[in-house]
Design a protein around this motif. Sequence first.
Motif, short mmCIF file in Angstrom:
data_model
loop_
_atom_site.label_atom_id
_atom_site.label_comp_id
_atom_site.label_asym_id
_atom_site.label_seq_id
_atom_site.Cartn_x
_atom_site.Cartn_y
_atom_site.Cartn_z
N ALA A 58 0.83 -1.21 0.00
CA ALA A 58 0.00 0.00 0.00
C ALA A 58 0.87 1.26 0.00
O ALA A 58 0.56 2.24 -0.70
CB ALA A 58 -0.94 -0.01 1.20
N ALA A 59 1.95 1.24 0.76
CA ALA A 59 2.86 2.39 0.77
C ALA A 59 3.51 2.59 -0.59
O ALA A 59 3.61 3.72 -1.09
CB ALA A 59 3.92 2.20 1.84
N GLY A 60 3.94 1.50 -1.21
CA GLY A 60 4.56 1.60 -2.53
C GLY A 60 3.60 2.09 -3.59
O GLY A 60 3.96 2.90 -4.45
N VAL A 61 2.37 1.63 -3.53
CA VAL A 61 1.37 2.08 -4.52
C VAL A 61 1.04 3.55 -4.30
O VAL A 61 0.83 4.29 -5.26
CB VAL A 61 0.10 1.19 -4.44
N SER A 62 1.00 4.00 -3.05
CA SER A 62 0.71 5.42 -2.81
C SER A 62 1.86 6.30 -3.28
O SER A 62 1.64 7.42 -3.72
CB SER A 62 0.42 5.66 -1.34
N ILE A 63 3.09 5.79 -3.21
CA ILE A 63 4.23 6.57 -3.67
C ILE A 63 4.33 6.54 -5.19
O ILE A 63 4.56 7.56 -5.83
CB ILE A 63 5.53 6.04 -3.03
N LEU A 64 4.14 5.39 -5.79
CA LEU A 64 4.27 5.22 -7.24
C LEU A 64 2.90 5.12 -7.90
O LEU A 64 2.63 4.22 -8.68
CB LEU A 64 5.10 3.97 -7.55
N ARG A 65 2.03 6.05 -7.61
CA ARG A 65 0.65 5.93 -8.09
C ARG A 65 0.54 6.16 -9.60
O ARG A 65 -0.30 5.57 -10.24
CB ARG A 65 -0.27 6.86 -7.33
N TRP A 66 1.38 7.00 -10.21
CA TRP A 66 1.23 7.28 -11.64
C TRP A 66 1.55 6.08 -12.51
O TRP A 66 0.81 5.81 -13.47
CB TRP A 66 2.04 8.50 -12.04
N PRO A 67 2.62 5.33 -12.25
CA PRO A 67 2.81 4.13 -13.08
C PRO A 67 1.66 3.13 -12.93
O PRO A 67 1.27 2.49 -13.91
CB PRO A 67 4.13 3.53 -12.55
N ILE A 68 1.09 3.03 -11.74
CA ILE A 68 -0.04 2.13 -11.52
C ILE A 68 -1.26 2.62 -12.29
O ILE A 68 -1.96 1.83 -12.95
CB ILE A 68 -0.36 2.01 -10.01
N LEU A 69 -1.53 3.93 -12.26
CA LEU A 69 -2.68 4.47 -12.99
C LEU A 69 -2.51 4.31 -14.50
O LEU A 69 -3.46 3.95 -15.20
CB LEU A 69 -2.89 5.94 -12.64
N ARG A 70 -1.30 4.58 -15.01
CA ARG A 70 -1.05 4.42 -16.45
C ARG A 70 -1.19 2.97 -16.89
O ARG A 70 -1.73 2.69 -17.96
CB ARG A 70 0.33 4.94 -16.82
N ALA A 71 -0.70 2.04 -16.08
CA ALA A 71 -0.85 0.62 -16.41
C ALA A 71 -2.32 0.23 -16.40
O ALA A 71 -2.77 -0.54 -17.26
CB ALA A 71 -0.06 -0.23 -15.43
N GLY A 72 -3.10 0.75 -15.46
CA GLY A 72 -4.54 0.47 -15.43
C GLY A 72 -5.26 1.03 -16.64
O GLY A 72 -6.15 0.38 -17.20
N GLN A 73 -4.87 2.23 -17.06
CA GLN A 73 -5.48 2.81 -18.25
C GLN A 73 -5.14 2.00 -19.50
O GLN A 73 -5.99 1.78 -20.36
CB GLN A 73 -5.01 4.25 -18.44
N ARG A 74 -3.90 1.56 -19.58
CA ARG A 74 -3.50 0.76 -20.74
C ARG A 74 -4.23 -0.58 -20.75
O ARG A 74 -4.69 -1.04 -21.79
CB ARG A 74 -1.99 0.53 -20.71
N LEU A 75 -4.36 -1.19 -19.58
CA LEU A 75 -5.08 -2.46 -19.48
C LEU A 75 -6.55 -2.27 -19.82
O LEU A 75 -7.14 -3.10 -20.53
CB LEU A 75 -4.92 -3.04 -18.08
N ALA A 76 -7.16 -1.18 -19.36
CA ALA A 76 -8.55 -0.92 -19.69
C ALA A 76 -8.73 -0.70 -21.19
O ALA A 76 -9.73 -1.12 -21.79
CB ALA A 76 -9.06 0.30 -18.92
N GLY A 77 -7.75 -0.06 -21.83
CA GLY A 77 -7.81 0.14 -23.27
C GLY A 77 -7.70 -1.17 -24.03
O GLY A 77 -8.34 -1.35 -25.06
N LEU A 78 -6.89 -2.08 -23.51
CA LEU A 78 -6.75 -3.38 -24.17
C LEU A 78 -7.98 -4.25 -23.98
O LEU A 78 -8.31 -5.06 -24.84
CB LEU A 78 -5.53 -4.12 -23.63
N LEU A 79 -8.66 -4.10 -22.85
CA LEU A 79 -9.82 -4.93 -22.56
C LEU A 79 -11.13 -4.35 -23.09
O LEU A 79 -12.16 -5.00 -23.03
CB LEU A 79 -9.95 -5.15 -21.05
N ALA A 80 -11.09 -3.11 -23.60
CA ALA A 80 -12.29 -2.48 -24.13
C ALA A 80 -12.72 -3.19 -25.41
O ALA A 80 -11.90 -3.72 -26.15
CB ALA A 80 -12.04 -1.00 -24.42
N PRO A 81 -14.02 -3.21 -25.68
CA PRO A 81 -14.49 -3.81 -26.94
C PRO A 81 -13.88 -3.08 -28.14
O PRO A 81 -13.57 -1.90 -28.08
CB PRO A 81 -16.00 -3.60 -26.90
N ALA A 82 -13.74 -3.79 -29.24
CA ALA A 82 -13.06 -3.25 -30.42
C ALA A 82 -13.77 -2.01 -30.97
O ALA A 82 -13.13 -1.07 -31.39
CB ALA A 82 -12.95 -4.31 -31.49
N ASP A 83 -15.11 -2.00 -30.98
CA ASP A 83 -15.84 -0.86 -31.53
C ASP A 83 -15.66 0.37 -30.65
O ASP A 83 -15.65 1.50 -31.13
CB ASP A 83 -17.32 -1.16 -31.70
#
Length: 90
Positions: A58-83
């Motif tokens: 939890a401490a590491g995620v709070s310190i390095l929150r931007w790489p975690i958020l960017r990875a989540g956004q990228r993962l959400a983009g990959l999992l989104a429907p093609a249309d």
Amino acid sequence: MPFAIVLLCLWVIAACIAGMTPQRYHWPAAWVLIGTGIPLLGLLTLSMGPVWGLIALAAGVSILRWPILRAGQRLAGLLAPADEREHPGE
């Protein structure tokens, strides 16, 4: 004090120093911190138990929150429907 806690405190100090550097150094520093933080998290969990491991995570995620958020956004983009990837916002 256990050695893993001392290393974790040094990692947090290094993360704070990296945060004070110019912005162009933030992402390279974040990758170094992630690369050293994962084994450190494993060492801490092994030596102190899973509760301390989760606290350190939890401490590491709070310190390095931007790489975690960017990875989540990228993962959400990959999992989104093609249309939805072709026509975002419609």
